[in-house]
Design a protein around this motif. Sequence first.
Motif, PDB file in Angstrom:
ATOM      1  N   ASN A 130       0.711  -1.186   0.177  1.00  0.00           N
ATOM      2  CA  ASN A 130      -0.259   0.369   0.003  1.00  0.00           C
ATOM      3  C   ASN A 130       0.747   1.473   0.428  1.00  0.00           C
ATOM      4  O   ASN A 130       0.285   2.758  -0.878  1.00  0.00           O
ATOM      5  CB  ASN A 130      -0.878   0.287   1.073  1.00  0.00           C
ATOM      6  CG  ASN A 130      -2.632  -0.878   1.495  1.00  0.00           C
ATOM      7  OD1 ASN A 130      -2.953  -0.610   0.325  1.00  0.00           O
ATOM      8  ND2 ASN A 130      -2.264  -1.637   1.256  1.00  0.00           N
ATOM      9  N   ASN A 131       2.176   0.794   0.707  1.00  0.00           N
ATOM     10  CA  ASN A 131       3.007   2.152   0.534  1.00  0.00           C
ATOM     11  C   ASN A 131       3.686   2.470  -0.986  1.00  0.00           C
ATOM     12  O   ASN A 131       3.664   3.850  -1.242  1.00  0.00           O
ATOM     13  CB  ASN A 131       3.624   2.065   1.156  1.00  0.00           C
ATOM     14  CG  ASN A 131       3.845   2.717   2.959  1.00  0.00           C
ATOM     15  OD1 ASN A 131       2.887   3.446   3.101  1.00  0.00           O
ATOM     16  ND2 ASN A 131       4.745   2.130   3.728  1.00  0.00           N
ATOM     17  N   ARG A 132       3.866   1.350  -1.955  1.00  0.00           N
ATOM     18  CA  ARG A 132       3.879   1.911  -3.693  1.00  0.00           C
ATOM     19  C   ARG A 132       3.146   2.572  -4.111  1.00  0.00           C
ATOM     20  O   ARG A 132       2.525   3.367  -4.782  1.00  0.00           O
ATOM     21  CB  ARG A 132       4.200   0.452  -4.030  1.00  0.00           C
ATOM     22  CG  ARG A 132       5.644  -0.389  -3.461  1.00  0.00           C
ATOM     23  CD  ARG A 132       5.901  -1.232  -4.053  1.00  0.00           C
ATOM     24  NE  ARG A 132       7.161  -2.190  -3.943  1.00  0.00           N
ATOM     25  CZ  ARG A 132       7.204  -3.381  -3.061  1.00  0.00           C
ATOM     26  NH1 ARG A 132       6.120  -3.876  -4.065  1.00  0.00           N
ATOM     27  NH2 ARG A 132       7.844  -4.668  -2.645  1.00  0.00           N
ATOM     28  N   LYS A 133       1.474   2.219  -3.927  1.00  0.00           N
ATOM     29  CA  LYS A 133       0.869   2.114  -4.161  1.00  0.00           C
ATOM     30  C   LYS A 133       0.198   4.057  -4.139  1.00  0.00           C
ATOM     31  O   LYS A 133      -0.356   4.795  -4.800  1.00  0.00           O
ATOM     32  CB  LYS A 133      -1.214   1.454  -3.870  1.00  0.00           C
ATOM     33  CG  LYS A 133      -0.882   0.249  -4.102  1.00  0.00           C
ATOM     34  CD  LYS A 133      -2.381  -1.184  -4.377  1.00  0.00           C
ATOM     35  CE  LYS A 133      -1.926  -2.031  -4.254  1.00  0.00           C
ATOM     36  NZ  LYS A 133      -3.181  -2.799  -3.605  1.00  0.00           N
ATOM     37  N   ARG A 134      -0.049   4.254  -2.532  1.00  0.00           N
ATOM     38  CA  ARG A 134      -0.176   5.645  -2.153  1.00  0.00           C
ATOM     39  C   ARG A 134       1.606   6.361  -3.380  1.00  0.00           C
ATOM     40  O   ARG A 134       1.422   8.207  -3.659  1.00  0.00           O
ATOM     41  CB  ARG A 134       0.736   5.686  -1.005  1.00  0.00           C
ATOM     42  CG  ARG A 134      -0.616   5.264   0.067  1.00  0.00           C
ATOM     43  CD  ARG A 134       0.084   5.529   1.501  1.00  0.00           C
ATOM     44  NE  ARG A 134       0.237   6.809   2.322  1.00  0.00           N
ATOM     45  CZ  ARG A 134       1.008   6.138   3.173  1.00  0.00           C
ATOM     46  NH1 ARG A 134       0.148   5.722   4.546  1.00  0.00           N
ATOM     47  NH2 ARG A 134       1.566   7.481   3.505  1.00  0.00           N
ATOM     48  N   ARG A 135       2.641   6.372  -3.337  1.00  0.00           N
ATOM     49  CA  ARG A 135       3.539   6.682  -4.111  1.00  0.00           C
ATOM     50  C   ARG A 135       3.313   7.322  -5.741  1.00  0.00           C
ATOM     51  O   ARG A 135       3.888   7.863  -6.392  1.00  0.00           O
ATOM     52  CB  ARG A 135       5.006   5.795  -4.033  1.00  0.00           C
ATOM     53  CG  ARG A 135       5.850   6.174  -2.835  1.00  0.00           C
ATOM     54  CD  ARG A 135       6.754   5.673  -1.959  1.00  0.00           C
ATOM     55  NE  ARG A 135       7.400   5.339  -0.860  1.00  0.00           N
ATOM     56  CZ  ARG A 135       7.912   3.980  -0.809  1.00  0.00           C
ATOM     57  NH1 ARG A 135       7.908   3.408  -1.586  1.00  0.00           N
ATOM     58  NH2 ARG A 135       7.602   3.771   0.735  1.00  0.00           N
ATOM     59  N   ARG A 136       2.300   6.382  -6.340  1.00  0.00           N
ATOM     60  CA  ARG A 136       1.820   6.551  -7.555  1.00  0.00           C
ATOM     61  C   ARG A 136       0.836   7.702  -8.163  1.00  0.00           C
ATOM     62  O   ARG A 136       0.361   8.254  -7.145  1.00  0.00           O
ATOM     63  CB  ARG A 136       1.775   5.290  -7.814  1.00  0.00           C
ATOM     64  CG  ARG A 136       2.204   3.740  -8.076  1.00  0.00           C
ATOM     65  CD  ARG A 136       1.514   2.597  -8.422  1.00  0.00           C
ATOM     66  NE  ARG A 136       2.179   1.888  -8.117  1.00  0.00           N
ATOM     67  CZ  ARG A 136       1.924   0.673  -8.495  1.00  0.00           C
ATOM     68  NH1 ARG A 136       0.012  -0.174  -9.074  1.00  0.00           N
ATOM     69  NH2 ARG A 136       2.614  -0.878  -7.853  1.00  0.00           N
TER      70      ARG A 136
END
Length: 136
Positions: A130-136
């Motif tokens: 979910n941290n990866r998704k937030r950065r997109r």
Amino acid sequence: MEYEFIRDPDLDVVGKGFQVEFSHEHRIVGRWLMEEFGTDLDELQKVFDFMSEIEAAKITEQFVLGKEISLKLNRYEALIEANALHQQEHDLSIYEDDALELDENGLSAGCGFEDFLDMLEAWRDFVIDNNRKRRR
């Protein structure tokens, strides 16, 4: 042990975007996870390190004192307990006339070592994804 990890992007602004829900009898495990670690995976890694040492028989048990909730680990189980269960400095008997008592229901929970490890790994993966998704 039943649980669900939740991410609410609308609550990210106030720092509550990551949440957990556990079955009633394991609710304190969710409190421990969120209050003691939350999304701080560096701190959570210390628990993984203890667990690796236990699996490798380098140590037989570990106690992790938390601010409100503590963890006891051995090769067979994880026990999560509210620190309030062990407070000796207050004599609760003075409140007997007020019909007050310490409600121990929900203040401790245990589970198997492997189940606990699986849950922690799932939480770590959930936070990373979910941290990866937030950065997109």
